[in-house]
Design an enzyme around this catalytic site. Structure first.
Site, mmCIF file in Angstrom:
data_model
loop_
_atom_site.group_PDB
_atom_site.id
_atom_site.type_symbol
_atom_site.label_atom_id
_atom_site.label_comp_id
_atom_site.label_asym_id
_atom_site.label_seq_id
_atom_site.Cartn_x
_atom_site.Cartn_y
_atom_site.Cartn_z
ATOM 1 N N ASP A 25 0.888 -1.150 0.000
ATOM 2 C CA ASP A 25 0.000 0.000 0.000
ATOM 3 C C ASP A 25 0.941 1.218 0.000
ATOM 4 O O ASP A 25 2.128 1.081 0.316
ATOM 5 C CB ASP A 25 -0.870 -0.043 1.264
ATOM 6 N N ASP A 27 0.089 5.085 0.904
ATOM 7 C CA ASP A 27 -0.074 6.088 1.966
ATOM 8 C C ASP A 27 0.041 5.432 3.346
ATOM 9 O O ASP A 27 -0.732 4.532 3.667
ATOM 10 C CB ASP A 27 -1.445 6.769 1.846
HETATM 11 C C1 G6P Z 1 -5.219 6.424 0.599
HETATM 12 C C2 G6P Z 1 -5.266 7.164 1.896
HETATM 13 C C3 G6P Z 1 -6.579 7.857 2.071
HETATM 14 C C4 G6P Z 1 -6.921 8.679 0.846
HETATM 15 C C5 G6P Z 1 -7.004 7.768 -0.361
HETATM 16 C C6 G6P Z 1 -7.391 8.498 -1.640
HETATM 17 O O1 G6P Z 1 -5.797 5.203 0.746
HETATM 18 O O2 G6P Z 1 -5.045 6.278 2.994
HETATM 19 O O3 G6P Z 1 -6.505 8.667 3.209
HETATM 20 O O4 G6P Z 1 -8.150 9.347 1.014
HETATM 21 O O5 G6P Z 1 -5.765 7.133 -0.519
HETATM 22 O O6 G6P Z 1 -6.339 9.298 -2.086
HETATM 23 P P1 G6P Z 1 -6.427 10.320 -3.302
HETATM 24 O O7 G6P Z 1 -4.972 10.639 -3.556
HETATM 25 O O8 G6P Z 1 -7.059 9.616 -4.462
HETATM 26 O O9 G6P Z 1 -7.216 11.474 -2.849
HETATM 27 MG MG MG Z 2 -2.421 3.252 3.587
#
Ligand code: G6P
Ligand code: MG
Length: 233
Positions: A25, A27
């Site tokens: 993953d 983030d």
């Molecule tokens: C990740 C993070 C989330 C975030 C999501 C969407 O999973 O953990 O906190 O909202 O990605 O990210 P984006 O870059 O598409 O807004």
């Molecule tokens: Mg994550």
């Protein structure tokens, strides 16, 4: 691995099959964009008068941008056009952070762990809920260490469905049982377990305790620790 990681770890039983792929993953695993997401959601929430704080942000880990906003709205209904405008604005704020990112934003231990994984001939993928995954991986300077990058927009169902991890394995030409997933979100751990992969949960047990192995992060972890845990038993 360092002793603090060992002490904080826990193991659940999984079949012992050789590992051929590592799926990350992004983030909260490779980089701390969780803070950037928090600050941009907070900015939007303040502008729109939506109640929000750090604790509320924790519940958004792993959710798509749209699901995050719907969770923040807590049942409050808005026209689709307004929702779209808010999502675009949030992303505009987030992209300001993305532009400032460099390899300095890799979380501790990520660079050396990727080197070990590559040296062991293991295939690598990033499977994220983020639409910004391609730009962020590029900014972090690790694009050439990753064989395939995918996100939930490439598949039908977001995490906690297994789709994004199954898609990543397919892209690598591997079966789910060949792969180990590194995840920091509850929904991501659930997704990887549903994909029948081996799962390392990064973070507190209250969040990732369902994983086969729980560690604080990648810092101090060696690829040999992972194979020893899951294979050489
Ligand atoms: C990740 C993070 C989330 C975030 C999501 C969407 O999973 O953990 O906190 O909202 O990605 O990210 P984006 O870059 O598409 O807004
Ligand atoms: Mg994550």
């Amino acid at each position: 691995m360092n002793s603090s990681a060992s002490v904080m770890s826990s193991t659940r039983s999984v079949p012992s099959v050789a590992l051929r792929g590592a799926i990350f993953d992004m983030d909260g695993v490779l980089t701390d964009t969780i803070e950037f997401h928090y600050q941009t959601w907070q900015r939007l929430a303040d502008e729109e008068g939506i109640p929000f704080d750090r604790q509320a942000n924790e519940a958004l880990r792993g959710l798509s941008r749209r699901d995050s906003l719907l969770r923040m709205l807590d049942g409050r209904r808005l026209p689709e056009e307004t929702i779209q405008t808010l999502l675009d604005r949030k992303n505009q704020y987030f992209r300001e952070f993305v532009e400032t990112m460099t390899s300095e934003h890799l979380l501790p231990g990520v660079r050396s762990f990727l080197d070990e994984v590559r040296a062991a001939g293991i295939k690598t993928a990033v499977a994220s809920a983020s639409q910004n995954v391609y730009a962020v991986i590029e900014q972090l300077g690790i694009a050439e260490d990753i064989d395939t990058i995918t996100n939930v927009y490439c598949v039908d169902r977001p995490k906690p469905a297994p789709d994004v991890f199954l898609h990543a394995a397919e892209q690598l030409g591997l079966s789910p049982q060949d792969c180990v997933v590194f995840e920091d979100a509850e929904s991501g751990v659930e997704a990887a377990l549903a994909a029948k992969m081996r799962v390392v949960g990064l973070g507190p047990a209250e969040r990732v305790g369902a994983a086969h192995w729980v560690l604080p992060g990648l810092d101090g972890l060696h690829w040999s620790d992972v194979t020893a845990k899951f294979v050489d038993r």
